[in-house]
Design a protein around this motif. Structure first.
Motif, PDB file in Angstrom:
ATOM      1  N   ASN A   1      -8.222   3.082   2.885  1.00  0.00           N
ATOM      2  CA  ASN A   1      -6.820   3.853   2.925  1.00  0.00           C
ATOM      3  C   ASN A   1      -7.462   4.982   1.282  1.00  0.00           C
ATOM      4  O   ASN A   1      -7.745   4.745   0.685  1.00  0.00           O
TER       5      ASN A   1
ATOM      6  N   THR B   1       0.137   0.844  -4.478  1.00  0.00           N
ATOM      7  CA  THR B   1      -0.588   1.112  -2.194  1.00  0.00           C
ATOM      8  C   THR B   1      -1.134  -0.629  -1.841  1.00  0.00           C
ATOM      9  O   THR B   1      -0.714  -0.741  -0.657  1.00  0.00           O
TER      10      THR B   1
ATOM     11  N   LYS C   1       1.133  -1.250   1.186  1.00  0.00           N
ATOM     12  CA  LYS C   1       0.933  -1.499   2.551  1.00  0.00           C
ATOM     13  C   LYS C   1      -0.435  -1.943   2.671  1.00  0.00           C
ATOM     14  O   LYS C   1      -0.464  -2.411   4.052  1.00  0.00           O
TER      15      LYS C   1
ATOM     16  N   GLN D   1      -0.034  -4.343   5.556  1.00  0.00           N
ATOM     17  CA  GLN D   1      -0.247  -3.995   6.971  1.00  0.00           C
ATOM     18  C   GLN D   1      -1.741  -4.264   7.549  1.00  0.00           C
ATOM     19  O   GLN D   1      -2.362  -3.510   7.621  1.00  0.00           O
TER      20      GLN D   1
ATOM     21  N   TRP E   1      -4.920  -1.165   8.689  1.00  0.00           N
ATOM     22  CA  TRP E   1      -5.480  -0.251   7.829  1.00  0.00           C
ATOM     23  C   TRP E   1      -7.023  -0.278   7.774  1.00  0.00           C
ATOM     24  O   TRP E   1      -8.175   0.255   8.896  1.00  0.00           O
TER      25      TRP E   1
ATOM     26  N   ALA F   1      -3.366   2.825  10.961  1.00  0.00           N
ATOM     27  CA  ALA F   1      -1.970   2.707   9.774  1.00  0.00           C
ATOM     28  C   ALA F   1      -1.724   4.186   9.361  1.00  0.00           C
ATOM     29  O   ALA F   1      -2.539   5.484   9.470  1.00  0.00           O
TER      30      ALA F   1
ATOM     31  N   GLU G   1      10.162   5.219   2.309  1.00  0.00           N
ATOM     32  CA  GLU G   1       9.217   6.008   1.783  1.00  0.00           C
ATOM     33  C   GLU G   1       9.310   7.165   0.553  1.00  0.00           C
ATOM     34  O   GLU G   1       8.504   7.163  -0.552  1.00  0.00           O
TER      35      GLU G   1
END
Lengths: 325, 325
Positions: A106, A249, A253, A257, A261, A266, B166
């Motif tokens: 990421n 994040t 994210k 998920q 990642w 992702a 988003e």
């Protein structure tokens, strides 16, 4: 990059007096209508507060539904349980470097990550998110196996928010990391060279802050002060934004998920690759009228408000521009 | 400023091959565990989809509850009903310039507003927000009284989104405004000076795009194209961001709190006034050890990984920094 506002940055009082004067000039009957609108606004604000409550209940309900899935994920990553197809006599336990790899993939979270950090992050076995109980905001918990870097088994980062919808940040708090001697990753240790011929002199040591993922647990602090120069303010706003964006994040994210990642599947929001319509080039299309020599010399034109004898000029040019749409 | 991503900008394929190779190198039993995690992820994605559905239902429920309040607001602003304290024989109808004033008081929405626009915006009698029925996204409707500028009684702006969370923008569509002759506010009309002594020559006219609130109804269009240079891409991203931010601000701030924007009491998110803790100056605090002459000459230091005989160096410097917290 998302912008987070610090609580003290909003609600500027400047300019309100002049607005108040403008309002004072309204005829009294108009002012009474405005007052009625403000009563209606209060009713609506109450409804909105109820909406936020219901939304929070909904979020918590789903967080609870995710928990058994997160728990199973934890067990597989850390070798607590085995997946059906794999036999028990397997030398490799779980999924090594799972969270480290996910973090590395990421762009935002890994921005301060250094090679030095990796040695510690291979011991990261889970990250959990939860809403705060009594106050607005959220908590991230990083669970570590015993490791040679620090004593803590859980590192926590808490964001207190004034407004969760905006979001407006009240403060961010991180766990104080109890580094083992000489293992601190957020400082570089510099050793002064001893002068030649001076055998017994004590070595001189100083430390310097350095890039590290673990700076995330020492976030920028917002406190009252009168004035600050523009450059420092900008820098401060940037570090505040970055710190909050990393937290957001991780919450939105990385945790939900993690496996995507880890595998690199992702969505990486990549800025920089743009696709634009060739037909929408935003250029001004000149309209050519009878007698126009189209010499393109703008100096010979003067601006006019209205042209009665050329009724369809504006429509024409609009049609021309919308033609390809 | 909030960032909106265009649908085509995401999901970059670059780099996926190298990641795939890394995954291929995983021992098969680890790969099986990863596959199981991906199945768990699918179950969680289904739950998340259900969460979004329930959240949408909740939002619609509250939008319906706001409607009678918005309707009453409309009636008061436009003089359809009278508030109790005011007698009927009042020369001033409703609240003149209500929406124009509210728009002028919002920094983001008013950014392109010109004096020329004001003449048209005094005829704006309501703005409504609604979610789109079958597709993700939302619609803003601007209701106008008959006015000398354009024929349309409703101007609409629609945002189609790929992802509402988003947000990721698919496209933005605006109503084509049917301007009355010579009344177009988004173009300046330039008239060529006729040459001296040339009495019968036709006047030469050309138009040029100009700043206007009504450009909001002619949003930047996202279409497929192969490559675009970096500067144009940045400019395009900026206009996309601005266009979406105006829409978002109208939806989330102007409509729900119109009266507070009219009076100037609504929160203006003012960047630029910062308050920072004097005690958190982020400077490195040197630690002074015995024998350190503190000459500040960094060249005499060398970086070391570990110092066994100075166990508490890192803790000390951390304590010093956290001391004021």
């Amino acid at each position: 990059m998302s912008d987070v506002k610090a609580a003290l940055l909003i609600n500027g009082e400047a300019g309100k007096d002049s607005l108040k004067n403008e309002l004072d000039n309204l005829p009294p009957q108009v002012m009474k209508r405005v007052e009625t609108l403000k009563q209606i606004q209060s009713q609506q604000d109450e409804l909105y507060a109820k909406f936020l409550e219901e939304k929070a209940v909904l979020e918590i309900k789903y967080q609870k539904m995710y928990e058994p899935l997160y728990s199973k994920r934890y067990d597989i990553i850390n070798g607590v349980i085995e997946v059906e197809e794999v036999t028990e006599n397997d030398a490799v336990k779980g999924i090594p470097n799972f969270w480290l790899t996910a973090i590395k993939n990421n762009e935002i979270i890994s921005m301060e990550l250094t090679e030095r950090d990796e040695g510690a992050l291979i011991h990261l076995k889970d990250i959990k998110y939860s809403k705060l109980d009594d106050i607005k905001g959220f908590k991230l918990e990083f669970f570590f196996d015993p490791n040679p870097y620090f004593k803590n088994s859980i590192l926590t980062k808490i964001y207190h928010l004034i407004d969760e919808e905006e979001p407006i940040l009240d403060k961010a708090i991180g766990t104080k990391i109890e580094w083992y001697p000489g293992k601190c990753l957020t400082k570089k240790i510099l050793k002064k060279k001893s002068k030649k011929g001076c055998k017994d002199a004590m070595p001189v040591i100083k430390t310097e802050k350095c890039e590290s993922f673990f700076n995330f647990f020492d976030p920028p602090k917002i406190l009252k002060s009168d004035e600050i120069d523009e450059d420092t303010a900008e820098e401060f706003q940037y570090s505040l934004d970055y710190d909050y964006e990393v937290g957001e994040t991780i919450r939105d994210k990385l945790i939900p998920q993690a496996v995507l990642w880890f595998t690199g599947e992702a969505d990486q929001e990549s800025y920089g690759d743009y696709f634009v319509d060739d037909n929408n080039d935003n250029e001004v299309h000149d309209i050519v009228l009878e007698g126009d020599e189209k010499d393109g010399d703008d100096d010979e034109y003067e601006e006019v408000d209205e042209i009665d004898d050329e009724d369809d000029i504006c429509d024409k040019s609009l049609e021309e521009e919308n033609g390809a749409a």
